[in-house]
Design a protein around this motif. Structure first.
Motif, PDB file in Angstrom:
ATOM      1  N   SER A 859      42.592  46.215  59.839  1.00 47.96           N
ATOM      2  CA  SER A 859      43.485  45.835  58.811  1.00 47.96           C
ATOM      3  C   SER A 859      43.505  45.259  58.173  1.00 47.96           C
ATOM      4  N   LEU A 860      42.514  44.100  57.392  1.00 48.59           N
ATOM      5  CA  LEU A 860      42.728  43.566  56.283  1.00 48.59           C
ATOM      6  C   LEU A 860      41.791  43.903  55.112  1.00 48.59           C
ATOM      7  N   LYS A 861      41.447  45.211  55.659  1.00 44.65           N
ATOM      8  CA  LYS A 861      40.308  45.761  55.011  1.00 44.65           C
ATOM      9  C   LYS A 861      40.911  46.466  53.468  1.00 44.65           C
ATOM     10  N   ALA A 862      41.999  47.443  53.814  1.00 42.74           N
ATOM     11  CA  ALA A 862      42.627  48.140  52.732  1.00 42.74           C
ATOM     12  C   ALA A 862      43.608  47.118  51.424  1.00 42.74           C
ATOM     13  N   ILE A 863      42.939  46.521  50.388  1.00 47.28           N
ATOM     14  CA  ILE A 863      43.284  46.023  49.471  1.00 47.28           C
ATOM     15  C   ILE A 863      44.283  46.376  48.693  1.00 47.28           C
ATOM     16  N   ALA A 864      44.685  45.469  48.340  1.00 44.75           N
ATOM     17  CA  ALA A 864      46.218  46.158  47.426  1.00 44.75           C
ATOM     18  C   ALA A 864      45.936  45.796  46.015  1.00 44.75           C
ATOM     19  N   ASP A 865      46.510  47.243  45.372  1.00 38.34           N
ATOM     20  CA  ASP A 865      46.103  47.542  44.075  1.00 38.34           C
ATOM     21  C   ASP A 865      46.001  46.013  42.854  1.00 38.34           C
ATOM     22  N   PHE A 866      45.219  45.841  42.336  1.00 37.24           N
ATOM     23  CA  PHE A 866      45.392  45.183  41.544  1.00 37.24           C
ATOM     24  C   PHE A 866      44.946  45.337  40.475  1.00 37.24           C
ATOM     25  N   ASP A 867      45.470  44.607  39.258  1.00 37.44           N
ATOM     26  CA  ASP A 867      45.671  44.580  37.953  1.00 37.44           C
ATOM     27  C   ASP A 867      46.068  43.277  37.339  1.00 37.44           C
ATOM     28  N   PRO A 868      44.231  42.612  36.660  1.00 40.77           N
ATOM     29  CA  PRO A 868      43.677  41.109  35.895  1.00 40.77           C
ATOM     30  C   PRO A 868      44.940  41.097  35.497  1.00 40.77           C
ATOM     31  N   ARG A 869      44.843  42.006  34.557  1.00 43.05           N
ATOM     32  CA  ARG A 869      45.863  41.334  32.922  1.00 43.05           C
ATOM     33  C   ARG A 869      47.052  41.297  33.945  1.00 43.05           C
ATOM     34  N   VAL A 870      47.771  41.451  34.798  1.00 42.83           N
ATOM     35  CA  VAL A 870      49.033  41.265  35.010  1.00 42.83           C
ATOM     36  C   VAL A 870      48.982  39.801  36.445  1.00 42.83           C
ATOM     37  N   SER A 871      48.234  39.491  37.124  1.00 43.51           N
ATOM     38  CA  SER A 871      47.990  39.534  37.962  1.00 43.51           C
ATOM     39  C   SER A 871      47.230  37.567  38.498  1.00 43.51           C
ATOM     40  N   ILE A 872      46.287  37.626  37.247  1.00 41.93           N
ATOM     41  CA  ILE A 872      45.773  36.857  37.093  1.00 41.93           C
ATOM     42  C   ILE A 872      46.247  36.107  35.610  1.00 41.93           C
ATOM     43  N   ARG A 873      47.231  36.695  34.974  1.00 41.59           N
ATOM     44  CA  ARG A 873      47.194  36.593  33.476  1.00 41.59           C
ATOM     45  C   ARG A 873      46.032  35.990  32.515  1.00 41.59           C
ATOM     46  N   LEU A 874      44.985  36.237  33.098  1.00 43.36           N
ATOM     47  CA  LEU A 874      43.904  36.195  32.254  1.00 43.36           C
ATOM     48  C   LEU A 874      43.700  36.925  30.484  1.00 43.36           C
ATOM     49  N   PRO A 875      43.779  35.718  29.766  1.00 43.38           N
ATOM     50  CA  PRO A 875      43.709  35.765  27.986  1.00 43.38           C
ATOM     51  C   PRO A 875      42.970  36.770  27.812  1.00 43.38           C
ATOM     52  N   SER A 876      43.599  37.617  27.060  1.00 41.83           N
ATOM     53  CA  SER A 876      42.620  38.647  26.484  1.00 41.83           C
ATOM     54  C   SER A 876      41.787  38.915  24.979  1.00 41.83           C
ATOM     55  N   THR A 877      42.130  38.285  24.353  1.00 41.48           N
ATOM     56  CA  THR A 877      41.772  37.898  22.959  1.00 41.48           C
ATOM     57  C   THR A 877      41.682  36.420  22.122  1.00 41.48           C
ATOM     58  N   SER A 878      42.191  35.648  22.990  1.00 36.11           N
ATOM     59  CA  SER A 878      42.828  34.064  22.630  1.00 36.11           C
ATOM     60  C   SER A 878      42.723  32.959  23.299  1.00 36.11           C
ATOM     61  N   GLY A 879      43.386  32.101  22.724  1.00 32.38           N
ATOM     62  CA  GLY A 879      43.438  31.074  23.465  1.00 32.38           C
ATOM     63  C   GLY A 879      44.925  30.780  23.596  1.00 32.38           C
ATOM     64  N   SER A 880      45.122  29.704  23.953  1.00 27.93           N
ATOM     65  CA  SER A 880      47.089  29.576  24.036  1.00 27.93           C
ATOM     66  C   SER A 880      47.694  29.287  23.253  1.00 27.93           C
ATOM     67  N   ASP A 881      47.290  28.550  22.188  1.00 30.34           N
ATOM     68  CA  ASP A 881      47.972  28.759  20.104  1.00 30.34           C
ATOM     69  C   ASP A 881      47.416  29.856  19.443  1.00 30.34           C
ATOM     70  N   GLY A 882      47.042  30.933  20.891  1.00 30.16           N
ATOM     71  CA  GLY A 882      46.196  32.053  19.927  1.00 30.16           C
ATOM     72  C   GLY A 882      46.080  32.432  18.581  1.00 30.16           C
ATOM     73  N   SER A 883      44.898  30.900  18.862  1.00 29.92           N
ATOM     74  CA  SER A 883      43.595  31.860  17.928  1.00 29.92           C
ATOM     75  C   SER A 883      42.415  32.245  18.859  1.00 29.92           C
ATOM     76  N   PRO A 884      42.164  32.628  18.440  1.00 26.54           N
ATOM     77  CA  PRO A 884      40.278  33.182  18.942  1.00 26.54           C
ATOM     78  C   PRO A 884      38.980  31.844  19.262  1.00 26.54           C
ATOM     79  N   PHE A 885      39.233  32.068  21.331  1.00 31.24           N
ATOM     80  CA  PHE A 885      38.215  30.346  21.427  1.00 31.24           C
ATOM     81  C   PHE A 885      37.434  30.592  20.443  1.00 31.24           C
ATOM     82  N   ARG A 886      37.073  29.046  20.773  1.00 21.48           N
ATOM     83  CA  ARG A 886      35.878  29.196  19.320  1.00 21.48           C
ATOM     84  C   ARG A 886      34.407  28.505  19.833  1.00 21.48           C
TER      85      ARG A 886
END
Length: 956
Positions: A859-886
């Motif tokens: 019963s634990l094999k069926a996995i819930a739908d997962f959106d990485p950009r919502v579910s773990i809040r990964l940064p998309s293009t930059s760091g926390s200050d809004g500038s690209p990763f250096r």
């Protein structure tokens, strides 16, 4: 020197990324600091070393073998910004392990204290301890042994500053400690444009003003009903914008400004919408257009918005026909097919015009003719016309109209000519009885023959015949044939019948003569003695069954009532709190306790790992909570009240109280030691290493502990992964009863707090809004704990502020499923987060559900739908200050995967451009083996690319 170089690089790298306003920087000064020490001799000392041609300084002290140490180190005068009431003090220091000294060093400590004092001017070398207030006890996360230095980083807040400047001081009471960096800074909300409103740079508020309101102004070509406002938090973040600005008509928001609509586009109102392409059947617009003009022959209705497509006129209705209505005189039905061309509109309506013609003269039908439902504004393609006269010619015209028909003289009509002719119905000539019984009569009748056969229906009327002068009503039946069987009649009763024929048009003929027919007498029946006897027997059996059931229930209830029901007793109800401690906790002599190492700092003092040795018991590892010196009596009572609470619990999933020390100067609380510490930290350290089945098993233990508490009418109020402890067998136990309170006698009762802080991210909405706490609010918190566990210690709601969290919850937002979370587990989370607390499951239900999942691992094999950009809040293009990763290291740190920095470096991946080219196999090849870590890095790269279509590339 190698160790010192690493320390220097660590300090400098972090400082380069700082975006705060610095008031004091011990490292950046690069010169003698001139800090005051007391006493001057045998106290704090200054050291220095050369790194890359620069001198770096540190302060150190190590008087661990001397008793009664009280050594002070005071900074120079720190000027305060006029609007700053809150500053942050970041310390980098090393503390040596007391166990690394000889056995005579019994006075050794592993903590030191931070103090602060305000002044309106620099007082020079004048120094009085009484002018300083304590800020915090500084306890290391890691302790250094001989030959190995472990750097600790702590940040503390100094609040409520109001004078022109202040001093910081460090008090040593017997530790071996070296301070390598002190940095004092405050935070600002940077100048920004939010929702087309410009806001100036603002100093973050302090504890007394957690949210500082800031007024702004709209950008050019933008307006707002009220002046735009926003709030600056104590962490230097902008939150909760109010009265957002919107672009004027003809302008759209783009790059934090309002720009003119391009040719061929338009915007008709003040709104946040983008300019829209001119709709169909309109002429091209110029720049900055607020509408698009219709082409010739196309129109907009007065109620149409300016954004609507221009419409043409509808075509005429199709296939208009007239049908004579059955069973009615002077009535017909008109029907037609809809217009083939609607002109692009959905508001097509029809109108019917009636004319009556005698010879060549036609005139309106007048008000006598009726239309059902109406002759105007018809949505359906049919209408019934009545009150028509026979043998006249009628012309009916149907017109199709829409909202734009008023703008044109053209008409879309169809017409039909018709006349009404009636057929006389046949005459009923005879009626006779075919069959009869005590409750029914079968009748048949004949009619006169017509020269032309027609479809005929009949109207039959009958009633009972009475002789006492009473009036009886007729029953009327409309029949399709000349025979009928009538049932449900009374026995031995005479009935009167008459019938008439109806023409196809519904024109009635004359009634036949009324005739009499009788039903037969009632047949004799056997006596009901047998039925009575049978009924009595059944009734007696039912009564006997009820008696047996009642006796069994009483017996069972009586047995259960013999079992004692343990309930929780609130220690705060005791007049003398010490009485509660003695009642629920065992007293331990201090000689039976051996402290080994500081493992943390609680609200009241330091927490040690140690050994408990009692007579008749083997040595036991324990955790020892201590009460700091200088406590008040109230602090002592509050400290011991937690022991009064814990001492009442006895469950394998509740932290066990070993005893207390109350009869000696230094009060202590001794509990069982949990080797793996707090659950949230343990999960973070083992991200991806534990299977879903094991995680659900850990949740089962927490749920069982909470069921035990709720069964005792007890509410925890602070259930979170940080307050769950884990032992070496991964068994979870509920702890930290500082916020807990007892429920009233009613299991659904609540406890209302009179103040204090609420852990917003873990607390149910009704508890936040009304400070009402129940076991149902603990169930909500358990749902958050489930999310923390399945997300391996991820912070609930990520970096959202408390205000954003409350707003999101009230708008029905719920945390998304964590990565690889079984669907059944996530559905249980959602049940725990139902807005209506009465619909949430109870802890007993939760334990049962989890048990079923563990008994059926599939019963634990069926996995819930997962959106990485919502579910773990990964940064998309930059760091926390809004500038690209250096750097690659900075990116890995942002996703909490810094342990793989060396793997990337050895593999030659040193730029973010190279990272973006990596695939799943590349990540494995550099040494990332754990599935959870592999997925987190892969999903982060996906977020950097911002291409959902490549999700399958990173499937693990």
């Amino acid at each position: 020197m190698c160790i010192l170089t690493k320390i220097c690089r660590l300090i400098c790298n972090v400082f380069l990324r700082s975006v705060t306003e610095v008031l004091l920087d011990m490292v950046a000064s690069g010169a003698e600091l001139g800090w005051l020490t007391s006493p001057v001799e045998h106290g704090w000392e200054i050291g220095q070393w050369a790194v890359n041609g620069s001198l770096l300084y540190n302060y150190y002290i190590c008087n661990v073998e001397e008793r009664e140490q009280d050594n002070w180190l005071r900074t120079t005068f720190i000027q305060r910004h006029p609007t700053v009431s809150r500053v942050f003090v970041e310390l980098r220091f090393v503390v040596r392990d007391c166990n690394s000294f000889n056995a005579d060093s019994l006075t050794c400590k592993e903590t030191f204290n931070l103090y602060a004092s305000e002044a309106d001017a620099d007082i020079g070398t004048a120094f009085r301890k009484g002018q300083f207030r304590k800020v915090a006890t500084i306890a290391p996360d890691e302790i250094s042994s001989l030959g190995e230095m472990k750097m600790n980083i702590e940040t503390k807040v100094v609040d409520n500053l109001s004078r022109k400047g202040f001093y910081l001081a460090f008090q040593d009471i017997g530790a071996c400690v070296a301070i390598y960096s002190v940095r004092v800074y405050y935070k600002t909300c940077p100048a920004t444009v939010k929702s087309l409103a410009v806001f100036p740079e603002t100093v973050a508020g302090g504890e007394n003003q957690a949210l500082r309101e800031v007024a702004g102004s709209c950008v050019s070509n933008a307006v707002s009903e009220d002046q735009p406002r926003i709030y600056c938090t104590t962490d230097g973040e902008w939150v909760v914008p109010v009265s957002q600005c919107q672009c004027r008509p003809g302008f759209e928001a783009m790059n934090d400004a309002c720009q003119e609509c391009q040719p061929g586009f338009f915007k008709s109102s003040v709104s946040s919408e983008a300019c829209k392409l001119c709709p169909e059947n309109t002429q091209p617009s110029g720049p900055g257009a607020i509408s698009c003009t219709c082409k010739d022959g196309f129109y907009r209705a007065p109620e149409d918005p300016k954004t609507a497509t221009c419409s043409g006129l509808p075509s005429a209705p199709q296939s208009l026909v007239a049908t004579t209505a059955q069973m009615s005189i002077g009535r017909l039905q008109l029907s037609w097919r809809p217009s083939v061309d609607t002109g692009g509109r959905s508001d097509i309506r029809y109108a019917v015009v009636c004319e009556r013609c005698e010879g060549r003269v036609c005139q309106p039908c007048g008000e006598k003719v009726r239309f059902d439902p109406s002759n105007t504004d018809l949505k359906e393609t049919r209408v019934t016309v009545s009150e028509l006269e026979p043998h006249l010619n009628y012309t009916f015209t149907v017109e199709a109209r829409s909202g734009v028909s008023q703008f044109s003289n053209k008409r879309a009509t169809s017409s039909i000519n018709t006349a009404l002719h009636y057929t006389d119905p046949p005459k009923v000539t005879a009626m006779h009885l075919v069959d009869s019984s005590s409750t029914s009569l079968s009748l048949q009748w004949s009619v006169s023959h017509l020269s032309k056969p027609v479809a005929t229906r009949y109207e039959l009327m009958f009633r009972k015949k009475v002789t006492n002068g009473k009036v009886t009503t007729y029953t009327v039946l409309v029949l399709e044939k000349n025979s009928v069987q009538i049932s449900d009649l009374s026995p031995s009763t005479v009935y009167l019948f008459k019938v008439q024929a109806l023409s196809p048009e519904g024109n009635p003929g004359s009634y036949s003569l009324e005739q009499e027919f009788s039903t037969l007498p009632q047949a004799s029946q056997k006596t009901g003695n047998t039925a009575v006897i049978l009924g009595a027997a059944i009734g007696g059996g039912v009564m006997l069954f009820i008696v047996v059931v009642v006796l069994l229930l009483r017996k069972r209830l009586g047995t259960n009532q013999l079992k004692p029901l343990k309930t929780y007793v609130d220690p705060h109800t005791y007049e003398d709190p010490n009485t509660a401690v003695l009642k629920f906790a065992s007293e331990i002599h201090p000689s039976h306790i051996t402290k080994q190492k500081v493992i943390g700092a609680g609200e009241f003092g330091e927490v040690y790992r140690g050994i408990l040795k009692l007579h008749g018991r083997k040595e036991t590892a324990v955790a020892i909570k201590t009460l700091k010196p200088g406590y008040t009596e109230k602090q002592r009572q509050d400290f011991l009240s937690e022991a009064s609470i814990m001492g009442q619990f006895s469950h394998q999933n509740i932290i066990r109280l070993e005893g207390v020390v109350t009869k000696f100067k230094h009060a202590m609380i001794v509990t069982e030691h949990m080797e793996n510490g707090a659950l949230d930290k343990y999960l973070k350290d083992h991200d991806g290493e534990i299977s879903s089945f094991q995680l659900v098993g850990m949740l089962r233990g927490i749920a069982a502990g909470m069921k035990y508490l709720s069964d005792m009418s007890y509410v925890h109020r602070d259930l979170a992964a940080r307050n769950i402890l884990v032992n070496s067998n991964l068994e979870c136990k509920v702890s930290d009863f500082g916020l807990s309170r007892v429920l009233e006698d009613d299991p659904e009762g609540t406890y209302t707090t009179s103040g204090g802080k609420i852990p917003i991210r873990w607390t149910a909405p009704e508890a936040i809004a009304y400070r009402k706490f129940t076991s149902a609010s603990d169930v909500w918190s358990f749902g958050i704990v489930m999310w923390e566990v399945m997300a391996f210690g991820e912070r609930p709601y990520w970096d959202m502020s408390n205000h954003e969290v409350m707003k999101a919850i009230n708008e029905a937002f719920r945390l998304p499923a964590p990565m690889d979370c079984p669907s059944a587990v996530y559905q249980l989370m959602l049940q725990c987060w139902l807005q209506d607390r009465s619909k949430r499951p109870r802890f007993g239900d939760i334990v049962s559900i989890i048990d079923k999942l563990l008994k059926s691992p599939d019963s634990l094999k069926a996995i819930a739908d997962f959106d990485p950009r919502v579910s773990i809040r990964l940064p998309s293009t930059s760091g926390s200050d809004g500038s690209p990763f250096r750097s690659v290291a900075e990116w890995l740190e942002s996703i909490k995967m810094s342990q793989y920095s060396e793997n990337f470096s050895i593999a030659g991946i040193v730029s973010m451009e190279q990272v973006l080219q990596m695939k799943s196999e590349d990540i494995r090849n550099i040494g990332v083996r754990l599935p959870g870590h592999l997925k987190r890095i892969a999903y982060s790269i996906l977020g950097l690319k911002d291409q959902t279509s490549t999700l399958s590339v990173f499937a693990v």
